[in-house]
Design a protein around this motif. Structure first.
Motif, PDB file in Angstrom:
ATOM      1  N   VAL A   1      33.522 -11.034  -8.513  1.00 51.01           N
ATOM      2  CA  VAL A   1      32.494 -11.247  -9.536  1.00 51.01           C
ATOM      3  C   VAL A   1      31.827 -12.612  -9.367  1.00 51.01           C
ATOM      4  CG1 VAL A   1      32.107 -11.546 -12.029  1.00 51.01           C
ATOM      5  CG2 VAL A   1      33.739  -9.811 -11.207  1.00 51.01           C
ATOM      6  N   VAL A   2      30.487 -12.633  -9.396  1.00 54.76           N
ATOM      7  CA  VAL A   2      29.743 -13.895  -9.531  1.00 54.76           C
ATOM      8  C   VAL A   2      28.711 -13.733 -10.634  1.00 54.76           C
ATOM      9  CG1 VAL A   2      29.966 -14.765  -7.163  1.00 54.76           C
ATOM     10  CG2 VAL A   2      28.083 -13.208  -7.711  1.00 54.76           C
ATOM     11  N   GLY A   3      28.284 -14.854 -11.203  1.00 56.04           N
ATOM     12  CA  GLY A   3      27.276 -14.765 -12.260  1.00 56.04           C
ATOM     13  C   GLY A   3      26.322 -15.937 -12.264  1.00 56.04           C
TER      14      GLY A   3
ATOM     15  N   THR B   1      38.515  -3.417   1.034  1.00 59.61           N
ATOM     16  CA  THR B   1      37.096  -3.077   0.857  1.00 59.61           C
ATOM     17  C   THR B   1      36.566  -4.003  -0.233  1.00 59.61           C
ATOM     18  OG1 THR B   1      37.663  -0.781   1.246  1.00 59.61           O
ATOM     19  CG2 THR B   1      35.470  -1.197   0.346  1.00 59.61           C
ATOM     20  N   PRO B   2      35.863  -5.085   0.168  1.00 53.48           N
ATOM     21  CA  PRO B   2      35.380  -6.000  -0.859  1.00 53.48           C
ATOM     22  C   PRO B   2      33.994  -5.591  -1.362  1.00 53.48           C
ATOM     23  CG  PRO B   2      35.115  -6.985   1.321  1.00 53.48           C
ATOM     24  CD  PRO B   2      35.586  -5.586   1.536  1.00 53.48           C
ATOM     25  N   LEU B   3      33.843  -5.501  -2.669  1.00 50.96           N
ATOM     26  CA  LEU B   3      32.523  -5.286  -3.256  1.00 50.96           C
ATOM     27  C   LEU B   3      32.123  -6.575  -3.945  1.00 50.96           C
ATOM     28  CD1 LEU B   3      32.915  -1.790  -5.004  1.00 50.96           C
ATOM     29  CD2 LEU B   3      31.835  -2.308  -2.800  1.00 50.96           C
ATOM     30  N   LEU B   4      30.822  -6.901  -3.887  1.00 55.09           N
ATOM     31  CA  LEU B   4      30.342  -8.096  -4.575  1.00 55.09           C
ATOM     32  C   LEU B   4      29.515  -7.665  -5.776  1.00 55.09           C
ATOM     33  CD1 LEU B   4      30.174 -11.191  -4.603  1.00 55.09           C
ATOM     34  CD2 LEU B   4      28.111 -11.009  -3.207  1.00 55.09           C
ATOM     35  N   LEU B   5      29.879  -8.174  -6.947  1.00 59.98           N
ATOM     36  CA  LEU B   5      29.141  -7.843  -8.171  1.00 59.98           C
ATOM     37  C   LEU B   5      28.527  -9.123  -8.743  1.00 59.98           C
ATOM     38  CD1 LEU B   5      29.850  -5.530 -11.058  1.00 59.98           C
ATOM     39  CD2 LEU B   5      29.701  -7.954 -11.626  1.00 59.98           C
ATOM     40  N   HIS B   6      27.211  -9.086  -9.002  1.00 56.16           N
ATOM     41  CA  HIS B   6      26.482 -10.207  -9.598  1.00 56.16           C
ATOM     42  C   HIS B   6      26.094  -9.782 -11.016  1.00 56.16           C
ATOM     43  CE1 HIS B   6      23.788 -13.442 -10.352  1.00 56.16           C
ATOM     44  NE2 HIS B   6      23.215 -13.550  -9.167  1.00 56.16           N
ATOM     45  N   THR B   7      26.529 -10.567 -12.016  1.00 56.15           N
ATOM     46  CA  THR B   7      26.201 -10.164 -13.398  1.00 56.15           C
ATOM     47  C   THR B   7      24.742 -10.431 -13.743  1.00 56.15           C
ATOM     48  OG1 THR B   7      26.737 -12.331 -14.326  1.00 56.15           O
ATOM     49  CG2 THR B   7      28.547 -10.723 -14.185  1.00 56.15           C
ATOM     50  N   GLY B   8      24.087 -11.368 -12.998  1.00 57.49           N
ATOM     51  CA  GLY B   8      22.709 -11.734 -13.341  1.00 57.49           C
ATOM     52  C   GLY B   8      22.633 -12.785 -14.430  1.00 57.49           C
ATOM     53  N   GLN B   9      23.771 -13.476 -14.723  1.00 57.26           N
ATOM     54  CA  GLN B   9      23.720 -14.576 -15.713  1.00 57.26           C
ATOM     55  C   GLN B   9      22.681 -15.606 -15.284  1.00 57.26           C
ATOM     56  OE1 GLN B   9      27.532 -16.331 -16.824  1.00 57.26           O
ATOM     57  NE2 GLN B   9      26.561 -18.177 -17.593  1.00 57.26           N
TER      58      GLN B   9
ATOM     59  N   GLU C   1      21.228 -19.198   1.915  1.00 59.73           N
ATOM     60  CA  GLU C   1      21.750 -20.351   2.662  1.00 59.73           C
ATOM     61  C   GLU C   1      23.219 -20.177   3.042  1.00 59.73           C
ATOM     62  OE1 GLU C   1      21.053 -23.930   0.494  1.00 59.73           O
ATOM     63  OE2 GLU C   1      18.893 -23.905   0.894  1.00 59.73           O
ATOM     64  N   LEU C   2      24.001 -19.571   2.167  1.00 52.75           N
ATOM     65  CA  LEU C   2      25.440 -19.440   2.437  1.00 52.75           C
ATOM     66  C   LEU C   2      25.773 -18.097   3.082  1.00 52.75           C
ATOM     67  CD1 LEU C   2      26.785 -21.098  -0.850  1.00 52.75           C
ATOM     68  CD2 LEU C   2      26.444 -22.131   1.398  1.00 52.75           C
ATOM     69  N   ARG C   3      24.718 -17.355   3.402  1.00 51.39           N
ATOM     70  CA  ARG C   3      24.875 -16.049   4.089  1.00 51.39           C
ATOM     71  C   ARG C   3      25.867 -15.149   3.349  1.00 51.39           C
ATOM     72  NH1 ARG C   3      24.990 -19.827   9.248  1.00 51.39           N
ATOM     73  NH2 ARG C   3      22.758 -20.127   9.393  1.00 51.39           N
ATOM     74  N   ILE C   4      25.719 -15.133   2.037  1.00 47.26           N
ATOM     75  CA  ILE C   4      26.554 -14.242   1.215  1.00 47.26           C
ATOM     76  C   ILE C   4      25.887 -12.873   1.267  1.00 47.26           C
ATOM     77  CG2 ILE C   4      27.505 -13.830  -1.112  1.00 47.26           C
ATOM     78  CD1 ILE C   4      26.956 -16.838  -1.691  1.00 47.26           C
ATOM     79  N   PRO C   5      26.681 -11.804   1.488  1.00 42.95           N
ATOM     80  CA  PRO C   5      26.041 -10.488   1.533  1.00 42.95           C
ATOM     81  C   PRO C   5      25.331 -10.158   0.217  1.00 42.95           C
ATOM     82  CG  PRO C   5      28.453 -10.328   1.629  1.00 42.95           C
ATOM     83  CD  PRO C   5      28.122 -11.772   1.697  1.00 42.95           C
ATOM     84  N   LYS C   6      24.310  -9.327   0.302  1.00 42.56           N
ATOM     85  CA  LYS C   6      23.602  -8.898  -0.911  1.00 42.56           C
ATOM     86  C   LYS C   6      24.606  -8.245  -1.860  1.00 42.56           C
ATOM     87  CE  LYS C   6      19.645  -6.170  -1.365  1.00 42.56           C
ATOM     88  NZ  LYS C   6      18.863  -6.735  -2.418  1.00 42.56           N
ATOM     89  N   PRO C   7      24.509  -8.515  -3.170  1.00 41.03           N
ATOM     90  CA  PRO C   7      25.487  -7.885  -4.076  1.00 41.03           C
ATOM     91  C   PRO C   7      25.441  -6.355  -3.977  1.00 41.03           C
ATOM     92  CG  PRO C   7      24.217  -9.553  -5.234  1.00 41.03           C
ATOM     93  CD  PRO C   7      23.585  -9.403  -3.883  1.00 41.03           C
ATOM     94  N   ASP C   8      26.619  -5.743  -3.993  1.00 42.38           N
ATOM     95  CA  ASP C   8      26.683  -4.269  -4.016  1.00 42.38           C
ATOM     96  C   ASP C   8      26.306  -3.770  -5.399  1.00 42.38           C
ATOM     97  OD1 ASP C   8      28.124  -3.796  -1.347  1.00 42.38           O
ATOM     98  OD2 ASP C   8      29.344  -5.331  -2.314  1.00 42.38           O
ATOM     99  N   LEU C   9      26.591  -4.604  -6.406  1.00 38.37           N
ATOM    100  CA  LEU C   9      26.375  -4.182  -7.797  1.00 38.37           C
ATOM    101  C   LEU C   9      25.694  -5.319  -8.539  1.00 38.37           C
ATOM    102  CD1 LEU C   9      30.062  -3.076  -7.939  1.00 38.37           C
ATOM    103  CD2 LEU C   9      28.185  -1.442  -8.212  1.00 38.37           C
ATOM    104  N   TYR C  10      24.661  -5.019  -9.315  1.00 38.48           N
ATOM    105  CA  TYR C  10      23.927  -6.062 -10.044  1.00 38.48           C
ATOM    106  C   TYR C  10      23.761  -5.624 -11.492  1.00 38.48           C
ATOM    107  CZ  TYR C  10      20.438  -9.607 -11.097  1.00 38.48           C
ATOM    108  OH  TYR C  10      19.773 -10.668 -11.652  1.00 38.48           O
ATOM    109  N   LEU C  11      24.229  -6.466 -12.428  1.00 42.58           N
ATOM    110  CA  LEU C  11      24.181  -6.064 -13.840  1.00 42.58           C
ATOM    111  C   LEU C  11      22.907  -6.509 -14.558  1.00 42.58           C
ATOM    112  CD1 LEU C  11      27.894  -6.761 -14.943  1.00 42.58           C
ATOM    113  CD2 LEU C  11      26.943  -4.739 -13.819  1.00 42.58           C
TER     114      LEU C  11
ATOM    115  N   ALA D   1      28.876 -10.093 -24.337  1.00 40.30           N
ATOM    116  CA  ALA D   1      28.976  -8.677 -24.714  1.00 40.30           C
ATOM    117  C   ALA D   1      28.227  -7.783 -23.717  1.00 40.30           C
ATOM    118  CB  ALA D   1      28.420  -8.474 -26.123  1.00 40.30           C
ATOM    119  N   LYS D   2      27.041  -8.218 -23.318  1.00 42.73           N
ATOM    120  CA  LYS D   2      26.260  -7.409 -22.359  1.00 42.73           C
ATOM    121  C   LYS D   2      27.006  -7.271 -21.032  1.00 42.73           C
ATOM    122  CE  LYS D   2      21.410  -8.277 -23.519  1.00 42.73           C
ATOM    123  NZ  LYS D   2      20.302  -9.167 -23.191  1.00 42.73           N
ATOM    124  N   ILE D   3      27.586  -8.400 -20.568  1.00 45.29           N
ATOM    125  CA  ILE D   3      28.332  -8.342 -19.300  1.00 45.29           C
ATOM    126  C   ILE D   3      29.503  -7.371 -19.449  1.00 45.29           C
ATOM    127  CG2 ILE D   3      29.728  -9.647 -17.624  1.00 45.29           C
ATOM    128  CD1 ILE D   3      28.111 -12.168 -18.518  1.00 45.29           C
TER     129      ILE D   3
END
Ligand code: UD1
Length: 368
Positions: free
Chosen positions: A7-9, A31-39, A52-62, A74-76
């Motif tokens: 999880v990142v936000g 199997t790593p999935l990356l989720l971005h909450t969109g905070q 810049e840090l070559r982080i893969p595109k999030p698999d999931l975006y909230l 609450a939304k997250i």
């Protein structure tokens, strides 16, 4: 197979997740999935770090965006619960202390998914900080608590966390710094701003305790007015701070200072390029306290406390508070004496993420 949702936000999460994703991708059983909450959602608060840090595109975006604490949390939680039901991960990994960290931990444990918290156990002992509440809640819920320093281990033990859940692994933020140090050094960030190495100080400011109270923000600006007569100060401004400076009608005061250079928020590489070549850093950020310690650059923390005491005990950090006279005095001291020297804390060696992934892959996880 171990399916992990990472999880990142918000901005300080991105440099922590980068080395974890990289290590997880090396393991065939994960199997790593990356989720971005969109905070955080602005280009300069989010996208630039992925590039810049070559982080893969999030698999999931909230896509939750900004709101009050209760509404954002609450939304997250609502969105993340749907994702967990659908993806059925074996483990959720959260980093740091932002609202996204706490919200996703709470959802996961209630669905009986184990939680790993990276950067556990830090305590400012100041419950007026939203981050302190997020840390306390997340740590009390987590199954794996990965720490950066001995003080964090002690804090967790004192709170009754069993020893077998605590893993002292080092600092993933420093993994990212070490990996990128050559790119940072060859950046040319100073030239773009007409600066010379050691010829300026870097300032960052965004904590509610500093920017949401007019008198405090004004006091800090008055200290800057004095210091900028002695050295240029570069100030990349967080969106919250821009908003507050305008609301309190202090924007003109800031703009009026000849040697206070106001710029938009910086990406990771430029920020570290400036920090590493500055005479000193003034900040209320958590990450910069750690990064300046490793870079050997004096740091004045503009807060009454720090959850990162190892940067004071062993590093280059001095906690100066928000008092105008003290800031002027400590800044002046660095200009005359060169400032505090320090050493690199134990296990801040660029290998923290590898240790974490080794620990995570050596466990058994029940199916969900
Ligand atoms: C959050 C974290 C803080 C972290 C900081 C780093 C919490 C409680 N706080 O604080 O721990 O140090 O991120 O930046 O999780 N905004 C934008 N664009 C964005 C994001 C925010 O304009 O991409 C503005 C909005 O007006 C928003 C305000 O900044 O209301 C504050 O954003 P928010 O995420 O609530 O908290 P931060 O102050 O960024």
């Amino acid at each position: 197979m171990l399916k992990v949702i990472n999880v990142v936000g918000a901005r300080p999460n991105f440099m922590k997740i980068a080395p974890l994703m990289e290590q997880m991708k090396k393991h065939s059983q994960i199997t790593p999935l990356l989720l971005h909450t969109g905070q955080h959602y602005d280009d300069m608060m989010s996208d630039v770090f992925f590039e810049e840090l070559r982080i893969p595109k999030p698999d999931l975006y909230l896509g939750v965006g900004s709101a009050s604490h209760a509404e954002q949390t609450a939304k997250i939680m609502m969105e993340f619960e749907r994702v967990v039901h659908k993806e059925r991960p074996n483990l959720v990994v959260v980093v740091g202390d932002v609202n996204s960290t706490m919200a996703c931990s709470l959802v996961a444990v209630k669905l009986l998914i184990p939680v790993a918290h990276v950067e556990a156990g830090l305590r400012s002992f100041d419950r007026t900080m939203p981050e302190e509440i997020n840390r306390l809640v997340t740590d009390s819920l987590s199954d794996y608590l990965f720490t950066t320093c001995e003080e964090a281990n002690e804090n967790l033990r004192r709170e009754g966390i069993p020893e077998e859940k605590i893993f002292f692994v080092g600092n993933v933020m420093i993994d990212t710094l070490m990996k990128n140090i050559d790119r940072i050094k060859s950046r040319g960030a100073l030239e773009k701003l007409g600066l010379e190495a050691q010829g300026f100080a870097l300032l960052t400011l965004h904590r509610p305790s500093n920017v949401d109270v007019k008198e405090t923000l004004q006091g800090i600006l008055e200290a800057l007015a004095e210091l900028q007569t002695k050295i240029k100060i570069v100030f990349p401004i967080h969106p919250r701070t821009t908003k507050q400076l305008k609301k309190f009608k202090l924007w003109e005061m800031a703009e009026g200072m000849k040697n206070l250079i106001l710029i938009d928020p910086l990406g990771y590489l430029d920020c570290l390029a400036l920090a590493s070549q500055s005479r000193f850093v003034m900040t209320d950020s958590g990450g910069l306290q750690e990064e300046t310690t490793v870079l050997g650059v004096p740091c004045l923390t503009l807060r009454e406390n720090t959850e990162r005491p190892v940067t004071v005990r062993e590093g280059t950090n001095v906690v100066v508070g928000m008092d105008k006279e003290r800031i002027i005095q400590e800044g002046g001291k660095i200009l005359t004496s060169g400032g505090k020297r320090g050493q690199r804390p134990k296990l801040w060696d660029g290998k923290a993420a590898a240790r974490i992934v080794d620990i995570l892959t050596s466990r058994n996880y029940s199916g969900v």
